[in-house]
Design an enzyme around this catalytic site. Sequence first.
Site, PDB file in Angstrom:
ATOM      1  N   LYS A  49      -6.294   5.316 -11.577  1.00 23.15           N
ATOM      2  CA  LYS A  49      -5.067   4.964 -12.315  1.00 23.15           C
ATOM      3  C   LYS A  49      -5.342   3.727 -13.176  1.00 23.15           C
ATOM      4  O   LYS A  49      -4.923   3.653 -14.309  1.00 23.15           O
ATOM      5  CB  LYS A  49      -3.891   4.692 -11.377  1.00 23.15           C
ATOM      6  N   GLY A  78      -9.231   3.063  -7.690  1.00 21.74           N
ATOM      7  CA  GLY A  78      -8.462   4.210  -8.178  1.00 21.74           C
ATOM      8  C   GLY A  78      -8.626   4.392  -9.681  1.00 21.74           C
ATOM      9  O   GLY A  78      -8.767   3.421 -10.430  1.00 21.74           O
ATOM     10  N   LEU A 133       0.821  -1.216   0.000  1.00 21.98           N
ATOM     11  CA  LEU A 133       0.000   0.000   0.000  1.00 21.98           C
ATOM     12  C   LEU A 133       0.857   1.269   0.000  1.00 21.98           C
ATOM     13  O   LEU A 133       1.934   1.314   0.570  1.00 21.98           O
ATOM     14  CB  LEU A 133      -0.925  -0.011   1.225  1.00 21.98           C
ATOM     15  N   HIS A 167      -3.461   4.261  -2.242  1.00 23.60           N
ATOM     16  CA  HIS A 167      -4.422   3.418  -1.510  1.00 23.60           C
ATOM     17  C   HIS A 167      -4.966   4.171  -0.302  1.00 23.60           C
ATOM     18  O   HIS A 167      -6.151   4.087   0.020  1.00 23.60           O
ATOM     19  CB  HIS A 167      -3.748   2.132  -1.007  1.00 23.60           C
TER      20      HIS A 167
END
Length: 281
Positions: free
Chosen positions: A149, A147, A33, A37
Amino acid sequence: MKIVHTINDLQSELSQLKAQGKMVGLVPTMGALHAGHASLVKRSVAENDVTVVSIFVNPTQFNDKNDLEKYPRTLKEDCLLLDECGANFAFVPSVAEMYPEPDTRQFSYAPLDTVMEGAFRPGHFNGVCQIVTKLFDAVLPHRAYFGEKDFQQLAIIREMVRQENYALEIIGCPIVREADGLAMSSRNTRLSYEERKNALKISQTLFESRTFAAEHTVAETKQFVEDAIAAAPGLELEYFQLVDGNTLQPISAWDETTYAVGCITVFCGEVRLIDNIKYKE
Ligand code: PAF
């Protein structure tokens, strides 16, 4: 924060809390993480009464055995970070717990999952859907956090939730970047000092391309990014696609969509990094 290893234990903890009317947020992770995160966990903590963070390196989504073996595992540090963020439960199951028998289910959300990562990592999104449905079924959260991303993953999970009629809300959270712009990723820890310097060119190029795009066509912008990465030391472009952010299909003109996103995957040495940038939204 409690660390729970089995679905049974997790469900008995959660059933008591749900009986009291508590809202449950789930943050699925594969561990290692970082601040990206942490931003998901903090958002879940702010929006729900109870936050469950799963830490599970899911074997079925790795099409490269080497990548699975090398995936960083930092459980002790992960739990400290989750505690600081205010998570209530870390759900850390074994492979046998999540896959007591081989999962033969097939998920297909074409054309969302046939392009980009779907084309270059066959079976990857099937594995993601297998584990995410298992986590949703185990936790039955009110909200789940992912996320941006992993832009394509987020789009596919939204579609899966829609088609499978899951009664939960998917919350997409913005990319968190290092101070110099590199998108945060668990894989960044695998970069050598030299590779870390080279990797910076990925986000730099994406940011520069947004300025470039204001005066140029889609094809010219794509070429701009491809040329910049080809000229950068230590980087090898796998793909750069300019797509409609909803359909994930390539666009050929800016006025084709109100939501244009550029998705990139680059090898930096052996490490495969992904990033994306919004041109129009
Ligand atoms: O994005 C990830 O870390 C993984 O793909 C996920 C969603 C935790 C499933 O293993």
